[in-house]
Design an enzyme around this catalytic site. Structure first.
Site, PDB file in Angstrom:
ATOM      1  N   GLN A   1       1.851  -6.180  -3.474  1.00 61.45           N
ATOM      2  CA  GLN A   1       2.493  -6.219  -2.104  1.00 61.45           C
ATOM      3  C   GLN A   1       3.858  -5.738  -2.046  1.00 61.45           C
ATOM      4  O   GLN A   1       3.732  -4.649  -2.513  1.00 61.45           O
ATOM      5  CB  GLN A   1       2.556  -7.958  -1.721  1.00 61.45           C
TER       6      GLN A   1
ATOM      7  N   ARG B   1      -5.184   0.090   8.870  1.00 59.39           N
ATOM      8  CA  ARG B   1      -3.670  -0.228   8.585  1.00 59.39           C
ATOM      9  C   ARG B   1      -2.805   0.271   9.920  1.00 59.39           C
ATOM     10  O   ARG B   1      -3.272   1.206  10.316  1.00 59.39           O
ATOM     11  CB  ARG B   1      -3.200   0.349   7.373  1.00 59.39           C
TER      12      ARG B   1
ATOM     13  N   ASP C   1       0.783  -1.230  -0.001  1.00 64.00           N
ATOM     14  CA  ASP C   1       0.198   0.142   0.069  1.00 64.00           C
ATOM     15  C   ASP C   1       0.825   1.306  -0.058  1.00 64.00           C
ATOM     16  O   ASP C   1       0.410   2.109   0.535  1.00 64.00           O
ATOM     17  CB  ASP C   1      -0.998  -0.029   1.123  1.00 64.00           C
TER      18      ASP C   1
ATOM     19  N   LYS D   1       1.784   2.047  -4.974  1.00 68.71           N
ATOM     20  CA  LYS D   1       2.193   1.452  -6.521  1.00 68.71           C
ATOM     21  C   LYS D   1       1.275   1.583  -7.421  1.00 68.71           C
ATOM     22  O   LYS D   1       1.736   1.920  -8.851  1.00 68.71           O
ATOM     23  CB  LYS D   1       2.357  -0.006  -6.321  1.00 68.71           C
TER      24      LYS D   1
ATOM     25  N   GLY E   1      -4.650  -4.320  -3.516  1.00 72.43           N
ATOM     26  CA  GLY E   1      -5.711  -3.191  -3.769  1.00 72.43           C
ATOM     27  C   GLY E   1      -4.820  -1.850  -4.475  1.00 72.43           C
ATOM     28  O   GLY E   1      -4.285  -1.351  -3.339  1.00 72.43           O
ATOM     29  N   HIS E   2      -5.048  -1.791  -5.656  1.00 76.23           N
ATOM     30  CA  HIS E   2      -4.059  -0.482  -6.134  1.00 76.23           C
ATOM     31  C   HIS E   2      -5.227   0.648  -6.513  1.00 76.23           C
ATOM     32  O   HIS E   2      -5.826   0.360  -7.373  1.00 76.23           O
ATOM     33  CB  HIS E   2      -3.124  -0.752  -7.127  1.00 76.23           C
TER      34      HIS E   2
HETATM   35  P1  GDP Z   1      -0.868   0.319  -3.514  1.00 73.73           P
HETATM   36  O1  GDP Z   1      -1.261  -0.978  -2.924  1.00 73.73           O
HETATM   37  O2  GDP Z   1       0.800   0.449  -3.220  1.00 73.73           O
HETATM   38  O3  GDP Z   1      -1.090   0.575  -4.921  1.00 73.73           O
HETATM   39  O4  GDP Z   1      -1.331   1.322  -2.720  1.00 73.73           O
HETATM   40  P2  GDP Z   1      -3.006   1.584  -2.177  1.00 73.73           P
HETATM   41  O5  GDP Z   1      -3.561   2.128  -3.393  1.00 73.73           O
HETATM   42  O6  GDP Z   1      -3.602   0.384  -1.587  1.00 73.73           O
HETATM   43  O7  GDP Z   1      -2.737   2.600  -1.160  1.00 73.73           O
HETATM   44  C1  GDP Z   1      -2.199   3.944  -1.416  1.00 73.73           C
HETATM   45  C2  GDP Z   1      -3.374   4.865  -1.037  1.00 73.73           C
HETATM   46  O8  GDP Z   1      -2.757   6.288  -1.007  1.00 73.73           O
HETATM   47  C3  GDP Z   1      -4.181   4.950  -2.149  1.00 73.73           C
HETATM   48  O9  GDP Z   1      -5.564   5.275  -1.520  1.00 73.73           O
HETATM   49  C4  GDP Z   1      -3.869   6.132  -3.002  1.00 73.73           C
HETATM   50  O10 GDP Z   1      -4.970   6.911  -3.542  1.00 73.73           O
HETATM   51  C5  GDP Z   1      -3.275   7.012  -1.781  1.00 73.73           C
HETATM   52  N1  GDP Z   1      -2.008   8.071  -2.408  1.00 73.73           N
HETATM   53  C6  GDP Z   1      -1.061   7.627  -3.207  1.00 73.73           C
HETATM   54  N2  GDP Z   1      -0.153   8.515  -3.168  1.00 73.73           N
HETATM   55  C7  GDP Z   1      -0.472   9.399  -2.413  1.00 73.73           C
HETATM   56  C8  GDP Z   1       0.223  10.547  -1.955  1.00 73.73           C
HETATM   57  O11 GDP Z   1       0.968  11.030  -2.243  1.00 73.73           O
HETATM   58  N3  GDP Z   1      -0.669  11.455  -1.007  1.00 73.73           N
HETATM   59  C9  GDP Z   1      -1.765  11.096  -0.471  1.00 73.73           C
HETATM   60  N4  GDP Z   1      -2.543  11.708   0.444  1.00 73.73           N
HETATM   61  N5  GDP Z   1      -2.218   9.573  -1.040  1.00 73.73           N
HETATM   62  C10 GDP Z   1      -1.735   9.073  -1.929  1.00 73.73           C
HETATM   63  P1  IMO Z   2      -0.835  -4.260  -2.148  1.00 78.35           P
HETATM   64  O1  IMO Z   2      -0.514  -4.931  -3.589  1.00 78.35           O
HETATM   65  C1  IMO Z   2      -0.980  -4.780   2.058  1.00 78.35           C
HETATM   66  C2  IMO Z   2      -0.972  -8.910   3.519  1.00 78.35           C
HETATM   67  C3  IMO Z   2      -1.864  -9.283   4.305  1.00 78.35           C
HETATM   68  C4  IMO Z   2      -1.372 -10.289   5.348  1.00 78.35           C
HETATM   69  C5  IMO Z   2      -0.359 -10.993   4.319  1.00 78.35           C
HETATM   70  C6  IMO Z   2      -0.565 -12.358   3.839  1.00 78.35           C
HETATM   71  O2  IMO Z   2      -2.120  -3.464  -2.297  1.00 78.35           O
HETATM   72  O3  IMO Z   2       0.313  -3.379  -1.682  1.00 78.35           O
HETATM   73  P2  IMO Z   2      -2.211 -12.960   1.767  1.00 78.35           P
HETATM   74  O4  IMO Z   2      -3.812 -12.790   1.595  1.00 78.35           O
HETATM   75  O5  IMO Z   2      -1.534 -12.293   0.742  1.00 78.35           O
HETATM   76  O6  IMO Z   2      -1.992 -14.382   2.087  1.00 78.35           O
HETATM   77  O7  IMO Z   2      -1.996 -12.171   3.189  1.00 78.35           O
HETATM   78  O8  IMO Z   2      -0.034 -10.127   3.337  1.00 78.35           O
HETATM   79  N1  IMO Z   2      -1.067  -8.280   2.215  1.00 78.35           N
HETATM   80  C7  IMO Z   2      -1.087  -6.943   1.797  1.00 78.35           C
HETATM   81  N2  IMO Z   2      -1.035  -6.158   2.718  1.00 78.35           N
HETATM   82  N3  IMO Z   2      -1.224  -4.517   0.949  1.00 78.35           N
HETATM   83  C8  IMO Z   2      -1.233  -5.681   0.022  1.00 78.35           C
HETATM   84  O9  IMO Z   2      -1.144  -5.613  -1.394  1.00 78.35           O
HETATM   85  C9  IMO Z   2      -1.304  -6.897   0.598  1.00 78.35           C
HETATM   86  N4  IMO Z   2      -1.434  -8.160   0.006  1.00 78.35           N
HETATM   87  C10 IMO Z   2      -1.227  -9.106   1.152  1.00 78.35           C
HETATM   88  O10 IMO Z   2      -2.538  -8.188   5.289  1.00 78.35           O
HETATM   89  O11 IMO Z   2      -0.635  -9.690   6.356  1.00 78.35           O
HETATM   90 MG    MG Z   3      -2.987  -1.550  -1.739  1.00 79.27          MG
END
Ligand code: GDP
Ligand code: IMO
Ligand code: MG
Length: 427
Positions: free
Chosen positions: A224, A305, A13, A16, A40-41
């Site tokens: 991840q 988180r 998270d 990416k 979840g991106h």
């Molecule tokens: P990922 O799994 O690495 O793609 O990240 P996620 O999308 O799960 O979580 C990142 C969260 O931060 C999302 O809600 C994005 O919209 C948000 N986000 C990404 N870059 C920034 C930033 O520079 N500032 C803020 N405030 N939010 C951001």
């Molecule tokens: P993105 O791509 C954050 C964590 C789960 C758990 C561990 C194992 O959005 O960054 P799993 O279901 O993969 O066997 O769970 O990994 N986990 C993540 N945490 N972002 C993710 O993906 C994750 N995908 C799995 O919370 O601790």
């Molecule tokens: Mg994510």
């Protein structure tokens, strides 16, 4: 023939999705190489949010061919739902390609994920319960079904029959659950899902190499992150694949020498979902401020988180494990209102100072973070469009992190929107 990898440097998270979307403007192909819909991106474009799970985050650019690589585990129902959601929002998904070698998540994988977590009780990992671990386990024990099996009814039914001979007694006798019916599953997968999935299936390895040879730009999007890596993460509190940059090769079919740049994504602080060690974790009011300001809830699971200060010890290790060429720092704006900001520069455990994580996890569990403190900037930076619009204290923070990590920070996120980033002057 450049191929760039985007890899998370913390516990997921980091942003990416946003970075992949940003870089996709220049890309011809964007590939997911591991993980499944545990990811979840989130991408925000003109105020509209897209939460992608399986489909590469380059999908929003019509010129990009999105590819689901062989290293991904695919729940075909989820994939189709995701396609339908995107199409309903006006996104064209017709170029999507799926590797025939990717493994299928089956209903019993999800059930086994759920019951093993329950069975582990207090030792549960906090998985996403999407069946990810059990699917990769079957891949490793060579009883998995692959996407290409959807194209051969006889093989599909045969394999399923064999595998359920093992899964059903396990579910019934150990976990007291009902057995799965091979015919019901096969009818659904072959009858309902296969007709829509199989037209997307192809030789992704051949395609990617042909694109490279033709001088196209490829982006490999990790899911991840480094410390959720099955080999290099905080085992057993990890996912069941290899998000590190090496996984980009095994999970796509590109060779190591095909990779030209490797961008590590790091949040300006750290978060983690699920159980496991977290050396710089903060609690109570401070954690709540980060959760509230950063909207730190899972993109798909909605789980809150855990939050903590930036950890340069982890970041340095991520540089080594991934051969990072640069870092993109996200969510700097979340720190806007802090009077004091801390950065962990080393750990102390058993009287020893560590600048890289101790290999022995029992030592890691005892590690105390050693912090350097920074004065906050107390200014809204969400409208900054260039590095010199950042307050001096924010610039100093970014420079300090780059120095500590040992690779340049080129992009800094100042908000969730596609346009909310600044480019740092070349280090
Ligand atoms: P990922 O799994 O690495 O793609 O990240 P996620 O999308 O799960 O979580 C990142 C969260 O931060 C999302 O809600 C994005 O919209 C948000 N986000 C990404 N870059 C920034 C930033 O520079 N500032 C803020 N405030 N939010 C951001
Ligand atoms: P993105 O791509 C954050 C964590 C789960 C758990 C561990 C194992 O959005 O960054 P799993 O279901 O993969 O066997 O769970 O990994 N986990 C993540 N945490 N972002 C993710 O993906 C994750 N995908 C799995 O919370 O601790
Ligand atoms: Mg994510």
């Amino acid at each position: 023939m450049p191929a760039t990898v985007v890899v998370g440097t913390q516990w997921g998270d980091e942003g990416k999705g946003k970075l992949t979307d940003l870089l996709s403007k220049e890309m011809d192909v964007v590939v997911r190489y591991q993980g499944g819909h545990n990811a979840g991106h989130r991408i925000v474009v003109d105020g509209e949010a897209f939460a992608l799970q399986l489909i590469p985050s380059g999908i929003l650019y019509p010129g990009v061919t999105p590819v689901i690589g062989n290293g991904v585990v695919v729940d075909p129902s989820v994939l189709l739902q995701e396609i339908d959601t995107l199409e309903a929002k006006g996104v064209n998904t017709s170029k999507l390609m799926v590797s025939g070698n990717a493994h299928l998540i089956m209903p019993y994988h999800q059930e086994i994920d759920r019951v093993t977590e329950r069975y582990l009780g207090k030792s549960a990992l906090g998985t996403t319960k999407r069946g990810i671990g059990p699917t990769y386990a079957d891949k490793a024990t060579r009883v998995g079904l692959r996407v290409q099996d959807l194209m051969d009814e006889k093989i599909f039914r045969q394999k399923l029959e064999v595998v359920l001979k093992e899964k059903n007694p396990l579910l019934a006798k150990v976990y007291n659950r009902l057995p799965f019916n091979a015919n019901e599953i096969a009818d659904f997968y072959l009858g309902e899902l296969a007709p829509r999935i199989t037209p997307m299936v192809g030789d992704t390895v051949g395609f990617l190499h042909n694109e490279l040879d033709a001088g196209k730009n490829l982006l490999l999007e990790g899911a991840q992150a480094t410390f959720l890596d099955l080999d290099h993460g905080t085992y057993p509190f990890v996912t069941s694949s290899n998000p590190v940059a090496g996984g980009a090769c095994t999970g796509s079919g590109l060779g190591p020498r095909d990779l030209t740049s490797i961008v590590g994504i790091a949040k300006a602080y750290v978060t983690r979902v699920g159980a496991g060690p977290f050396t710089t974790e903060v609690f109570d009011d401070l954690a709540q401020i980060l959760v509230d300001r950063g909207h730190e809830y899972g993109t798909n699971t909605g789980r809150m988180r855990r939050c903590g200060w930036f950890d340069a010890v982890m970041a340095r290790q991520a540089v080594r494990l991934n051969s990072l060429t640069e870092i993109a720092l996200t969510k700097l704006d979340v720190l806007d209102s802090f009077d004091t900001i801390k950065v962990c520069v080393a750990y102390e455990a058993n009287g020893e100072r560590f600048t890289y994580p101790p290999y022995h996890q029992s030592v890691l569990h005892d590690a105390i973070p050693l912090y350097e403190e920074f004065k906050g900037w107390n200014t809204d930076i969400t409208h900054a469009t260039s590095a010199d619009e950042l307050p001096a204290a924010a610039q100093a923070y970014v420079e300090f992190l780059a120095e500590q990590i040992g690779v340049p920070i080129r992009v800094v996120g100042v908000g969730p929107g596609r346009e909310q980033f600044v480019t740092m002057p070349s280090a």
